[in-house]
Each structure stands twice: as structure tokens, then as C-alpha cells.
Design a protein around this motif. Structure first.
Motif, PDB file in Angstrom:
ATOM      1  N   LEU A  73     -47.554   8.226  17.559  1.00 34.80           N
ATOM      2  CA  LEU A  73     -47.399   6.795  17.702  1.00 34.80           C
ATOM      3  C   LEU A  73     -46.626   6.702  18.951  1.00 34.80           C
ATOM      4  CD1 LEU A  73     -46.104   5.971  14.089  1.00 34.80           C
ATOM      5  CD2 LEU A  73     -48.545   5.717  15.062  1.00 34.80           C
ATOM      6  N   ALA A  74     -45.895   7.282  19.405  1.00 34.98           N
ATOM      7  CA  ALA A  74     -45.282   7.103  20.628  1.00 34.98           C
ATOM      8  C   ALA A  74     -45.885   7.443  21.867  1.00 34.98           C
ATOM      9  CB  ALA A  74     -43.805   8.166  20.648  1.00 34.98           C
ATOM     10  N   GLY A  75     -46.934   8.212  21.700  1.00 31.04           N
ATOM     11  CA  GLY A  75     -47.689   8.926  22.744  1.00 31.04           C
ATOM     12  C   GLY A  75     -48.978   8.019  23.347  1.00 31.04           C
ATOM     13  N   PHE A  76     -48.939   6.570  23.209  1.00 28.04           N
ATOM     14  CA  PHE A  76     -49.850   5.601  23.619  1.00 28.04           C
ATOM     15  C   PHE A  76     -49.408   4.655  24.737  1.00 28.04           C
ATOM     16  CE2 PHE A  76     -51.684   7.336  19.482  1.00 28.04           C
ATOM     17  CZ  PHE A  76     -52.972   7.388  20.006  1.00 28.04           C
ATOM     18  N   ARG A  77     -50.208   4.288  25.651  1.00 27.07           N
ATOM     19  CA  ARG A  77     -49.645   3.446  26.593  1.00 27.07           C
ATOM     20  C   ARG A  77     -49.505   1.883  25.806  1.00 27.07           C
ATOM     21  NH1 ARG A  77     -53.734   5.061  31.736  1.00 27.07           N
ATOM     22  NH2 ARG A  77     -54.030   7.434  30.930  1.00 27.07           N
ATOM     23  N   ALA A  78     -48.964   1.126  26.821  1.00 30.11           N
ATOM     24  CA  ALA A  78     -48.686  -0.120  26.078  1.00 30.11           C
ATOM     25  C   ALA A  78     -49.663  -1.137  27.123  1.00 30.11           C
ATOM     26  CB  ALA A  78     -47.284  -0.434  26.745  1.00 30.11           C
ATOM     27  N   PRO A  79     -50.243  -2.223  26.358  1.00 30.96           N
ATOM     28  CA  PRO A  79     -50.999  -3.321  27.055  1.00 30.96           C
ATOM     29  C   PRO A  79     -50.272  -3.925  28.187  1.00 30.96           C
ATOM     30  CG  PRO A  79     -51.043  -3.349  24.711  1.00 30.96           C
ATOM     31  CD  PRO A  79     -49.967  -2.513  25.205  1.00 30.96           C
ATOM     32  N   LEU A  80     -50.746  -4.118  29.390  1.00 23.27           N
ATOM     33  CA  LEU A  80     -50.423  -4.789  30.470  1.00 23.27           C
ATOM     34  C   LEU A  80     -51.416  -5.935  30.572  1.00 23.27           C
ATOM     35  CD1 LEU A  80     -48.020  -4.593  32.539  1.00 23.27           C
ATOM     36  CD2 LEU A  80     -49.477  -3.445  33.907  1.00 23.27           C
ATOM     37  N   PRO A  81     -51.069  -7.242  30.486  1.00 26.55           N
ATOM     38  CA  PRO A  81     -51.899  -8.202  30.969  1.00 26.55           C
ATOM     39  C   PRO A  81     -51.928  -8.386  32.136  1.00 26.55           C
ATOM     40  CG  PRO A  81     -49.621  -8.895  30.281  1.00 26.55           C
ATOM     41  CD  PRO A  81     -49.590  -7.520  30.106  1.00 26.55           C
ATOM     42  N   ARG A  82     -53.537  -8.859  32.366  1.00 22.68           N
ATOM     43  CA  ARG A  82     -54.104  -9.081  34.066  1.00 22.68           C
ATOM     44  C   ARG A  82     -53.058 -10.623  34.574  1.00 22.68           C
ATOM     45  NH1 ARG A  82     -60.274  -8.244  33.648  1.00 22.68           N
ATOM     46  NH2 ARG A  82     -60.252  -5.927  33.226  1.00 22.68           N
ATOM     47  N   MET A  83     -52.934 -11.471  33.587  1.00 23.82           N
ATOM     48  CA  MET A  83     -52.536 -12.480  34.252  1.00 23.82           C
ATOM     49  C   MET A  83     -51.172 -12.751  34.387  1.00 23.82           C
ATOM     50  SD  MET A  83     -53.195 -16.755  32.399  1.00 23.82           S
ATOM     51  CE  MET A  83     -55.123 -16.354  32.294  1.00 23.82           C
ATOM     52  N   ALA A  84     -50.650 -12.606  35.627  1.00 23.15           N
ATOM     53  CA  ALA A  84     -49.090 -12.733  35.699  1.00 23.15           C
ATOM     54  C   ALA A  84     -48.687 -14.171  36.155  1.00 23.15           C
ATOM     55  CB  ALA A  84     -49.049 -11.936  37.196  1.00 23.15           C
ATOM     56  N   ASP A  85     -49.775 -14.987  36.535  1.00 23.91           N
ATOM     57  CA  ASP A  85     -49.021 -16.342  37.133  1.00 23.91           C
ATOM     58  C   ASP A  85     -50.230 -17.325  36.434  1.00 23.91           C
ATOM     59  OD1 ASP A  85     -46.871 -15.130  38.862  1.00 23.91           O
ATOM     60  OD2 ASP A  85     -48.647 -14.606  40.203  1.00 23.91           O
ATOM     61  N   GLY A  86     -50.152 -18.383  37.137  1.00 23.76           N
ATOM     62  CA  GLY A  86     -51.060 -19.491  36.646  1.00 23.76           C
ATOM     63  C   GLY A  86     -50.321 -20.393  35.684  1.00 23.76           C
ATOM     64  N   ARG A  87     -50.991 -21.476  35.264  1.00 26.68           N
ATOM     65  CA  ARG A  87     -50.443 -22.925  34.771  1.00 26.68           C
ATOM     66  C   ARG A  87     -50.066 -22.264  33.408  1.00 26.68           C
ATOM     67  NH1 ARG A  87     -47.240 -26.598  35.083  1.00 26.68           N
ATOM     68  NH2 ARG A  87     -47.832 -28.690  33.784  1.00 26.68           N
ATOM     69  N   GLY A  88     -50.794 -21.374  32.548  1.00 29.43           N
ATOM     70  CA  GLY A  88     -50.720 -21.049  31.189  1.00 29.43           C
ATOM     71  C   GLY A  88     -49.331 -20.214  31.108  1.00 29.43           C
ATOM     72  N   ALA A  89     -49.045 -19.249  31.935  1.00 27.69           N
ATOM     73  CA  ALA A  89     -47.559 -18.728  32.021  1.00 27.69           C
ATOM     74  C   ALA A  89     -46.613 -19.526  32.353  1.00 27.69           C
ATOM     75  CB  ALA A  89     -47.799 -17.450  33.067  1.00 27.69           C
ATOM     76  N   ALA A  90     -46.757 -20.446  33.106  1.00 32.02           N
ATOM     77  CA  ALA A  90     -45.463 -21.431  33.589  1.00 32.02           C
ATOM     78  C   ALA A  90     -45.281 -22.298  32.359  1.00 32.02           C
ATOM     79  CB  ALA A  90     -46.120 -22.240  35.070  1.00 32.02           C
ATOM     80  N   LEU A  91     -46.321 -22.585  31.609  1.00 28.92           N
ATOM     81  CA  LEU A  91     -45.988 -23.628  30.797  1.00 28.92           C
ATOM     82  C   LEU A  91     -45.298 -22.941  29.361  1.00 28.92           C
ATOM     83  CD1 LEU A  91     -49.483 -25.676  30.612  1.00 28.92           C
ATOM     84  CD2 LEU A  91     -47.010 -26.552  30.660  1.00 28.92           C
ATOM     85  N   PHE A  92     -45.593 -21.371  29.189  1.00 24.89           N
ATOM     86  CA  PHE A  92     -45.258 -20.717  28.285  1.00 24.89           C
ATOM     87  C   PHE A  92     -43.652 -20.645  28.331  1.00 24.89           C
ATOM     88  CE2 PHE A  92     -44.018 -16.214  26.333  1.00 24.89           C
ATOM     89  CZ  PHE A  92     -44.444 -16.533  25.064  1.00 24.89           C
ATOM     90  N   ALA A  93     -43.306 -20.479  29.749  1.00 22.48           N
ATOM     91  CA  ALA A  93     -41.699 -20.552  29.928  1.00 22.48           C
ATOM     92  C   ALA A  93     -41.321 -21.859  30.007  1.00 22.48           C
ATOM     93  CB  ALA A  93     -41.519 -19.925  31.431  1.00 22.48           C
ATOM     94  N   GLU A  94     -41.954 -22.825  30.617  1.00 25.00           N
ATOM     95  CA  GLU A  94     -41.311 -24.388  30.456  1.00 25.00           C
ATOM     96  C   GLU A  94     -41.053 -24.692  29.032  1.00 25.00           C
ATOM     97  OE1 GLU A  94     -44.097 -26.583  32.927  1.00 25.00           O
ATOM     98  OE2 GLU A  94     -43.657 -25.320  34.658  1.00 25.00           O
ATOM     99  N   THR A  95     -41.816 -24.286  27.816  1.00 27.31           N
ATOM    100  CA  THR A  95     -41.767 -24.943  26.656  1.00 27.31           C
ATOM    101  C   THR A  95     -40.495 -24.287  26.017  1.00 27.31           C
ATOM    102  OG1 THR A  95     -43.343 -23.401  25.861  1.00 27.31           O
ATOM    103  CG2 THR A  95     -44.193 -25.781  26.284  1.00 27.31           C
ATOM    104  N   GLY A  96     -40.067 -23.192  26.476  1.00 24.45           N
ATOM    105  CA  GLY A  96     -39.041 -22.471  25.935  1.00 24.45           C
ATOM    106  C   GLY A  96     -39.328 -21.227  25.225  1.00 24.45           C
ATOM    107  N   CYS A  97     -40.630 -20.891  25.180  1.00 26.02           N
ATOM    108  CA  CYS A  97     -41.154 -19.613  24.433  1.00 26.02           C
ATOM    109  C   CYS A  97     -40.405 -18.538  25.009  1.00 26.02           C
ATOM    110  CB  CYS A  97     -42.589 -19.526  24.700  1.00 26.02           C
ATOM    111  SG  CYS A  97     -43.486 -20.852  23.956  1.00 26.02           S
ATOM    112  N   THR A  98     -40.094 -18.314  26.311  1.00 22.60           N
ATOM    113  CA  THR A  98     -39.456 -16.965  26.988  1.00 22.60           C
ATOM    114  C   THR A  98     -38.127 -17.194  26.358  1.00 22.60           C
ATOM    115  OG1 THR A  98     -39.049 -18.130  28.946  1.00 22.60           O
ATOM    116  CG2 THR A  98     -41.086 -16.943  28.739  1.00 22.60           C
ATOM    117  N   ALA A  99     -37.396 -17.918  25.753  1.00 25.78           N
ATOM    118  CA  ALA A  99     -36.119 -17.847  25.257  1.00 25.78           C
ATOM    119  C   ALA A  99     -35.802 -16.524  23.908  1.00 25.78           C
ATOM    120  CB  ALA A  99     -35.324 -19.225  24.514  1.00 25.78           C
TER     121      ALA A  99
END
Length: 461
Positions: free
Chosen positions: A329-355
Motif C-alpha cells: 500500500l505504501a509503494g504507490f505514487r501520489a496523484p499530482l494535479p496539473r492545474m497549479a494556478d487559475g481562477r478555480g484554485a484561487a477561489l478554492f483558497a479565497e472561500t476558505g477551503c484551504t484552512a
């Protein structure tokens, strides 16, 4: 520090990491030499949960052994095979892979709303939680099981053993309308049991649902130091932001531990988590659950044949094999998303989800990972509360769900939240309450374009 982030996923393979922490999780001595790029895989690619690390030597041998016991079906005793003849007497599936397709999750409801076997019906007596003590079905006293049916309903039994019950769901539709008039339909799932093989449940027993999590990046999560997670605690909300995450401190095979696995963070390491699933989902005795989970009233279960002893002893899943599954179970890679920036990521932070859905954590080796979780408990409000207490977790408290690989789960048609009530990430957000109320309020007051941008960001994870 070698950091892998969304924007540089294609160019992080230059440096070699001596990942001693991950090597320890894999059961190796010394360090595991690898690159940061080797620890992650494209979240939007095929089978993002099932890309293994580049292993060799003892690590590869252990991984292959673990894969065998994770994937190959177990059979009931007596059988010509002694390696896998411990299935049951009560069980829900005969392989781990049945509930973790391609190392992800699995479908939990059929098109008519009937439960599929990956959706497990669990039992507890939360009113007696303060009087709990260690019992075979709860060796670390994390909760109080039903005296006749134990801690989980088994839908299958071996040849002469009756299935414990027939589970069913009542799906309650709950319409919701955004302030801008957009309508969506939410669902609440009510678990019920019929054809109870050993009489009624105890009057104070509660039935609750759990769906299987995706097995993403578990080795990296296990390699995050406890101190890093504990530094995020703010149980008394001293900063006044309305978020009061706290750790679930649990008992485990090695003693007290920080809970980080399970919907309420009730297990502290991969050995304990693997042992729990083996015992409850497949009926496999192991060093953590050495007794068959057959309460006294289940005489047919107690009389059922047991697997034959092997050179490794009488347990169905002896320690070396249990440890091999955990290393797998420990021997697998982790998913890494492609979308680093953009409006959606900013909104995710601005709404408070990243707390709570923290953007990054770091292993002791300096590898930065992006599960989007703080692995702490948060009060999610009465709407999500199921009344269940696990170790120190309260009735409305849940561990922040990691969001990496969310898009792959959505594409596979899998559901969300602990009890699978949410068909989409949007529905999951709308169920948030408690500490997440302010973030939810900001989300629902976004205009339709911004809501779509935030949801598109989640689907990229």
C-alpha cells in the motif's frame, strides 16, 4: 528541500532523494534512492492511483508479496492451499482489490440505489463510549460494538455460516436551491438491515455507513512527521478563524499514535489499517485481530472450520504477510494535479477551503506532497454527524478528506463523503457545516461562473 508542486511536475526528476522515512514505511533499512518525480503521477492520467514506485531488491520482493495477498482471492477452509484458506467465517469480500479498484475506491450504489458490497454497514453503541474497553472487535477500545453482531455487518458467510443480515438503503432526496436560483438535488442515505441471522440488534446500537477510500500516496502520508500535523492543531480556535482542528490520538499495535487513516482518523499506521480491513472485510485473523470475530451468540461462526496452521503459525495473515500488504500500500505514487494556478484554485483558497484542505505537507525527508488535507478532526455540523465516536473523535467530527485524485474518482463514477451520500464534489460541499459553514456560505454565494471554475479545479486534482 526537494519540492514537487503542480507547476513543475514535468521537471522535478533531476535530484535524487534519500527518502529514509519512506524506506522505513516500506520496511527497508537505510534510505530509498529515488527522484521526486518518481514519487508522483499525473492525476489526470490513466490509473492515477495504481502507479508504483520504482523499487528493486528487497523492496520489490516485499511489494510483489504484498500485491499477491492484496489481489489474489482468499478461500474458505479447509482447502488445498494453506496460504489463503482463512476466508471468513463471515466476510464481505474475498480480496482487498474488490473494494479498491486499481488502488482507488469502488462503486457503492447500483443504479437503483441499492448498496454494493464496498459500502459497509457498521455498528456501534456511542452511548456507552465512555465505558469502552478492549474487546476482540475493538482491541484498542476505539468504539463499543454490538454484543451480537460486533462492529460490522458481514453480507457473506462460508458454507455452513449464515450471512449476518441483508443491508438496504432508503435514499431521501433533498432539493437545494442556490441564492441565484440554481437547483440541485442532494441525497441522504438511511441504512437499514433485514433478515438478521442472530436476532435483533441491541436497542442502543447505531447503524452507520462507510465507503472505501482511494489508496493514494499512503506511504508519503505515513512519512509526514507527527509534529508537522500537530503544529496545525487549533483545538480552541485561538486565532478566531472558526476552524478548530484537533488530532485524534489513538492506540495502536506500537502504542499511542497520531490517528491519520480512516474517516475519523481512528488508526495511526498502515499496519493497523491493513489489519482492520483484513479482519472485518475478509474475516482474516492477524497479529492485531488474532481471534475470529465471532461473538458468543454466533454459534455457527464459532464452529466453522479454521485455516490450517502453516510454518508461520496459526494466523490466517501472519505478521510477515500483513507487513508485506502494508508495504504494498505504501509503494504507490501520489496523484499530482496539473492545474497549479487559475481562477478555480484561487477561489478554492479565497472561500476558505484551504484552512482545512491544506495545500501541502512535508515528509521528514523534505518531500512536499499535496493531499489537500491537514489530517485533523473537524466538527462538520449536524448535517453530516452520524452520532459515532471513534477513539477521541466526536459524533460530528471527521478527518479532513484528502482531495488528491478526486477527479479520477469522479470519472470512475464513485461517490463522496464518508457514507457515499454525495454523488458529486458539489454535493459534498453543500453538505459541509460546522467549522466549514463560512466556507460553504462563500461557495454558495459565488456566481455560477465562479462556482463552475472552483468545481473544475477540484476535478483536476
Amino acid at each position: 528541500m526537494m519540492q514537487a508542486n503542480q507547476s513543475d511536475a514535468g521537471r522535478i526528476g533531476a535530484g535524487v532523494l534519500a527518502t529514509a522515512g519512506l524506506a522505513a514505511i516500506l520496511g527497508l533499512g537505510g534510505a530509498l534512492a529515488t527522484t521526486a518525480a518518481d514519487l508522483f503521477t499525473d492525476a489526470a492520467g490513466p490509473r492515477p492511483f495504481a502507479q508504483s514506485l520504482r523499487l528493486e531488491g528487497p523492496a520489490l520482493d516485499r511489494f510483489i508479496l504484498g500485491r499477491s495477498f492484496f489481489s489474489v482471492p482468499w478461500v474458505q477452509a479447509p482447502s488445498a492451499t494453506t496460504a489463503r484458506d482463512g476466508l471468513g467465517p463471515h466476510f464481505n469480500a474475498n480480496t482487498c482489490a474488490s473494494c479498491h479498484r486499481a488502488m482507488g475506491s469502488a462503486a457503492t450504489l447500483d443504479p437503483e440505489g441499492r448498496p454494493l458490497r464496498p459500502l459497509v454497514f457498521k455498528l456501534a453503541q456511542p452511548g456507552r463510549h465512555d465505558d469502552r474497553g478492549p474487546v476482540p472487535e475493538a482491541p484498542f477500545a476505539d468504539r463499543v460494538p454490538d454484543p451480537v453482531y460486533g462492529a460490522q455487518i458481514a453480507v457473506n458467510g462460508t458454507s455452513d455460516v449464515a450471512p449476518e443480515a441483508v443491508p438496504r438503503l432508503v435514499v431521501e432526496p433533498l432539493p437545494y436551491r442556490y441564492p441565484d436560483g440554481t437547483a440541485v438535488m442532494l441525497e441522504r442515505l438511511h441504512p437499514e438491515l433485514s433478515a438478521l441471522a442472530y436476532g435483533p440488534l441491541a436497542p442502543d446500537t447505531v447503524i452507520f455507513l462507510r465507503q472505501p477510500p482511494a489508496l493514494a500516496g499512503l506511504g508519503l502520508v505515513a512519512a509526514v512527521p507527527e509534529a508537522e500535523i500537530l503544529a496545525l492543531e487549533d483545538a480552541r480556535d485561538r486565532d478566531g478563524d472558526g476552524i478548530s482542528g484537533r488530532a485524534n490520538r489513538v492506540q495502536g499495535p506500537e502504542g499511542p499514535a497520531l490517528g491519520r487513516f480512516g474517516w475519523k482518523a481512528a488508526t495511526g499506521d498502515l499496519i493497523a489499517q491493513t489489519a482492520h480491513a483484513a479482519a472485518f472485510d475478509m474475516g482474516l485473523t492477524n497479529p492485531v485481530y488474532p481471534q475470529e470475530l465471532c461473538p458468543p451468540a454466533q454459534t455457527d461462526c464459532q464452529a466453522a472450520p479454521r485455516g490450517r496452521d502453516t510454518q508461520q503459525g496459526a494466523l490466517d495473515l501472519p505478521a510477515p504477510r500483513l507487513e508485506a500488504i502494508a508495504a504494498y500500500l505504501a509503494g504507490f505514487r501520489a496523484p499530482l494535479p496539473r492545474m497549479a494556478d487559475g481562477r478555480g484554485a484561487a477561489l478554492f483558497a479565497e472561500t476558505g477551503c484551504t484552512a482545512c484542505h491544506r495545500p501541502a505537507l512535508t515528509t521528514a525527508d523534505g518531500v512536499t506532497l499535496h493531499p489537500l488535507s491537514d489530517y485533523l478532526l473537524h466538527d462538520m455540523g449536524e448535517g453530516l454527524a452520524d452520532g459515532i465516536r471513534e477513539a477521541a473523535a466526536g459524533p460530528a467530527e471527521f478527518r479532513t478528506a484528502p482531495l488528491w485524485g478526486l477527479g479520477a474518482r469522479l470519472r470512475a463514477g464513485h461517490r463522496f463523503l464518508h457514507d457515499a451520500r454525495a454523488a458529486t464534489p458539489e454535493a459534498a460541499i453543500l453538505w459541509h457545516g460546522g467549522e466549514a459553514t463560512a466556507a460553504r456560505t462563500r461557495f454558495v454565494t459565488l456566481d455560477a461562473t465562479d462556482r463552475a471554475a472552483l468545481l473544475a479545479y477540484l476535478e483536476s486534482l
